[in-house]
Design an enzyme around this catalytic site. Structure first.
Site, PDB file in Angstrom:
ATOM      1  N   CYS A 107      13.587  11.211   6.724  1.00 18.45           N
ATOM      2  CA  CYS A 107      13.917  11.598   8.459  1.00 18.45           C
ATOM      3  C   CYS A 107      14.903  11.345   8.894  1.00 18.45           C
ATOM      4  O   CYS A 107      14.883  11.280   9.966  1.00 18.45           O
ATOM      5  CB  CYS A 107      12.746   9.500   8.496  1.00 18.45           C
ATOM      6  SG  CYS A 107      11.041   9.272   8.309  1.00 18.45           S
TER       7      CYS A 107
ATOM      8  N   LYS B  95       0.622  -1.247   0.173  1.00 13.70           N
ATOM      9  CA  LYS B  95       0.177   0.053   0.345  1.00 13.70           C
ATOM     10  C   LYS B  95       0.977   0.773  -0.452  1.00 13.70           C
ATOM     11  O   LYS B  95       1.245   1.745   0.610  1.00 13.70           O
ATOM     12  CB  LYS B  95      -0.681  -0.090   1.197  1.00 13.70           C
ATOM     13  CG  LYS B  95      -2.007   1.135   1.381  1.00 13.70           C
ATOM     14  CD  LYS B  95      -1.485   2.394   2.029  1.00 13.70           C
ATOM     15  CE  LYS B  95      -2.581   3.342   1.511  1.00 13.70           C
ATOM     16  NZ  LYS B  95      -1.431   4.542   1.200  1.00 13.70           N
ATOM     17  N   HIS B  96       1.243   1.622  -1.294  1.00 16.80           N
ATOM     18  CA  HIS B  96       1.697   2.654  -1.632  1.00 16.80           C
ATOM     19  C   HIS B  96       1.214   3.960  -0.777  1.00 16.80           C
ATOM     20  O   HIS B  96      -0.034   4.286  -1.249  1.00 16.80           O
ATOM     21  CB  HIS B  96       2.434   2.930  -2.610  1.00 16.80           C
ATOM     22  CG  HIS B  96       4.125   3.518  -2.719  1.00 16.80           C
ATOM     23  ND1 HIS B  96       4.845   4.226  -1.927  1.00 16.80           N
ATOM     24  CD2 HIS B  96       5.003   2.892  -2.984  1.00 16.80           C
ATOM     25  CE1 HIS B  96       5.648   4.329  -2.599  1.00 16.80           C
ATOM     26  NE2 HIS B  96       6.389   3.672  -2.970  1.00 16.80           N
TER      27      HIS B  96
ATOM     28  N   GLU C 147       9.342   2.557  10.817  1.00 18.25           N
ATOM     29  CA  GLU C 147      10.184   3.343  11.330  1.00 18.25           C
ATOM     30  C   GLU C 147       9.268   4.631  11.060  1.00 18.25           C
ATOM     31  O   GLU C 147       8.580   4.851   9.474  1.00 18.25           O
ATOM     32  CB  GLU C 147      11.225   3.170   9.943  1.00 18.25           C
ATOM     33  CG  GLU C 147      12.890   3.825   9.393  1.00 18.25           C
ATOM     34  CD  GLU C 147      12.341   4.633   9.096  1.00 18.25           C
ATOM     35  OE1 GLU C 147      12.467   5.967   9.869  1.00 18.25           O
ATOM     36  OE2 GLU C 147      12.339   4.439   8.113  1.00 18.25           O
TER      37      GLU C 147
ATOM     38  N   SER D 178       4.332   8.578   9.099  1.00 17.68           N
ATOM     39  CA  SER D 178       4.559   9.818  10.111  1.00 17.68           C
ATOM     40  C   SER D 178       4.393   8.740  11.634  1.00 17.68           C
ATOM     41  O   SER D 178       3.605   7.689  11.432  1.00 17.68           O
ATOM     42  CB  SER D 178       3.457  10.520  10.060  1.00 17.68           C
ATOM     43  OG  SER D 178       2.172   9.836  10.213  1.00 17.68           O
TER      44      SER D 178
END
Length: 455
Positions: free
Chosen positions: A262, A154-155, A228, A207
Site C-alpha cells: 500500500c 481472519k487472515h 488501512e 482494499s
C-alpha cells in the site's frame, strides 16, 4: 476463494484447508470471551514477558517463518526474513513501552483527584491481507494484547499457514489459551462475527471495498473500526534533489514486496529540469532487476501473489496504454514460465485527466509524470482519492516545508522511502482509511479512555 497455499511461483497447490463451520466459530468466540475475563486482569509485566518470548521465537525461527511466507505469497525470501525481524521488533517495542503508554494520566480539576485510565475493550477482530502476512498481524496484535484485549484473526485465504503459525507463536510464548486465535474462514463469515455482541471492535487492512463493507457492518452495530486501505503514493523529485539517490530509492520503493505494498511509491512526479535524467536512470535500474524464483538470494522481483492480481494489473496497464500512455519497459505478462510473473514496467505520458492516472497499481508498475514546478507537483500528488504516504525529494528548505504542509497524506517522508516504524503512527486519510496503528496512537485505538473523578 478456497483456503489454500498455492505457490505463486509455480502455480502448485501445496496444501488446502477446510474452513471452520458455524459451531467451530461459535466455540472460538466462547473461548475468546472466557479468556478475556481472566486476561484483562493480568499485569503489564506479565504480558510483556509473554510478548518478549514471542519476539524470541520469531528471531530464532525466522528462516522457517520466512519460507512459509515466500511459498504462500511469493515475496523474495530475503524480504521475508526482514519481515520476521520487524515483527520481533514491534513485539519488543510494545513489551517495553505499553505500560508507559497506558499509564493513568492525572488531570487537575475541581475534584480532589481526577485522572484518565486506559482499559481494554475485549475481543478485537483483525481482518488482514496477504501482502505482509506476518507484519500486518503483529503490528495489530502486539499493542492489542499488551493493552489487555484478546484477538481473533481472519487472515487472507491464500496465507493460511502463515495465519496458523502466528497463532502458534503466541501460544508457545505463554499467552493463555484463547487470547489470540486464528479463524480459517471466508469473507462471508465476517459480518456475523462483527455482529456478535462480545466482539467490541474490528481492524482491517486491505482494499477499499473490503474496508467499506466492514465499516458499514461495524457502524450498524456501533463498533469502533480502524481501516488501512489502498494508496497511490506519490514520489516527488524536484530539481534541487540528489537525483542518483532518488532513483535508487525510487526503484526500491516501487519494487517493495514485488510491488504489492500500500505504501509503495506508485506515481513518480518529476520536475521537468531533471526529468530526462531521472527517466534514463530509472529505466537502467529497472532493466537491471532480476525476476525469478523468490527463494533465490539474488532475485529482486518474485511473482505476484495470485493469478487474479496478475490479470488485474495487466488490464490496468492496457488501459493506461489505450489512454495514451507510453511503455518504456515491461508492460506484458511473462508467459514463458509458470507462475504469476510480471516484469518491471515504466509507463509515461499518461494524460493527467485520465481516470487510470489516479488508480492504485498493485504490482511492479511505475507511472512517470513530468511537471513544470513544485506547484504542479503538489497539485498532481493530491489529485487522487487516496492519502496514505508520500515521498518527496528536495534539498531546498522552503520546498521541504511546503511539501510537508501541503501534501495530503498520513505520512510524508523527505528524501527517504516511505516505511512503517513501530515508533511512529501509521495510517492514512481520504479513501486510504482512518485511525492509526503503531506508536502510542496505535495502542490507544482499542481501549476505553475512562474518566475518573473523585470528590
Amino acid at each position: 476463494m478456497a483456503i489454500a497455499t498455492i505457490n505463486p511461483a509455480t502455480g502448485e497447490t501445496l496444501k488446502t484447508f477446510e474452513p471452520l463451520n458455524d459451531a467451530e466459530i461459535a466455540a472460538k468466540l466462547d473461548l475468546a470471551n472466557q479468556a478475556f475475563e481472566q486476561y484483562r486482569k493480568t499485569s503489564f509485566s506479565q504480558r510483556s514477558q509473554w510478548l518478549q518470548k514471542a519476539a524470541q521465537i520469531l528471531e530464532q525461527e525466522k528462516a522457517d517463518f520466512a519460507k512459509v511466507m515466500t511459498l504462500e505469497m511469493g515475496k523474495p525470501y530475503k524480504a521475508a526474513i526482514s519481515e520476521v525481524e520487524k515483527c520481533a521488533a514491534v513485539c519488543r517495542y510494545y513489551a517495553e513501552n505499553a505500560a508507559d503508554f497506558l499509564a493513568d494520566v492525572v488531570v487537575k480539576t475541581d475534584a480532589s483527584h481526577s485522572f484518565v485510565r486506559y482499559q481494554p475493550l475485549g475481543i478485537i477482530l483483525a481482518v488482514m491481507p496477504w501482502n505482509f502476512p506476518f507484519w500486518q498481524v503483529f503490528r495489530f496484535a502486539a499493542p492489542a494484547l499488551m493493552a489487555g484485549n484478546v484477538g481473533l484473526l481472519k487472515h487472507a485465504s491464500n496465507v493460511p499457514q502463515s495465519a496458523l503459525a502466528i497463532a502458534e507463536i503466541f501460544q508457545r510464548a505463554g499467552f493463555p489459551e484463547g487470547v489470540f486465535q486464528t479463524l480459517l474462514i471466508g469473507a462471508a463469515k465476517v459480518a456475523d462475527i462483527i455482529a456478535d455482541e462480545r466482539v467490541k471492535a474490528a481492524t482491517l487492512t486491505g482494499s477499499e471495498p473490503a474496508g467499506a463493507s466492514l465499516a458499514a457492518t461495524a457502524g450498524k452495530h456501533i463498533k469502533k473500526t480502524v481501516l488501512e486501505l489502498g494508496g497511490s503514493d506519490p514520489f516527488i523529485v524536484l530539481a534541487s534533489a540528489d537525483v542518483e539517490t532518488a532513483v535508487a530509492t525510487a526503484t526500491a520503493a516501487r519494487m517493495l514486496n514485488n510491488g504489492q505494498s500500500c505504501i509503495a511509491a506508485k506515481r513518480f512526479i518529476v520536475e521537468d529540469a531533471i526529468a530526462d535524467r531521472f527517466e534514463k536512470l530509472l529505466l537502467d535500474k529497472f532493466l537491471a532487476l532480476k525476476v525469478g524464483d523468490p527463494m533465490q538470494p539474488d532475485t529482486d522481483l518474485g511473482p505476484l501473489a495470485t493469478p487474479d492480481i496478475l490479470q488485474d494489473l495487466d488490464q490496468q496497464v492496457q488501459v493506461a496504454k489505450n489512454s495514451g500512455g507510453k511503455v518504456l519497459t515491461g508492460g506484458y505478462h511473462i508467459s514463458d514460465r509458470p507462475g504469476n510473473f510480471y516484469p518491471p514496467t515504466i509507463i509515461t505520458d499518461i494524460p493527467l485527466d485520465a481516470p487510470i492516472a489516479q488508480e492504485e497499481f498493485f504490482g511492479p508498475v511505475a507511472l512517470l509524470f513530468r511537471v513544470p514546478d513544485i506547484d504542479a507537483a503538489i497539485k498532481l500528488a493530491n489529485a487522487t482519492p487516496f492519502g496514505l504516504g508520500a515521498s518527496a525529494w528536495t534539498n531546498n528548505d522552503q520546498e521541504r516545508d511546503r511539501l510537508i504542509a501541503e501534501i495530503e497524506a498520513g505520512a510524508v517522508f523527505i528524501n527517504g522511502l516511505v516505511k512503517s516504524d513501530p515508533r511512529l503512527p501509521f495510517g492514512g486519510i481520504k479513501r486510504s482509511g482512518y485511525g492509526r496503528e503503531l506508536s502510542i496512537q496505535g495502542i490507544q485505538e482499542f481501549v476505553n479512555v475512562k474518566t475518573v473523578w473523585v470528590k
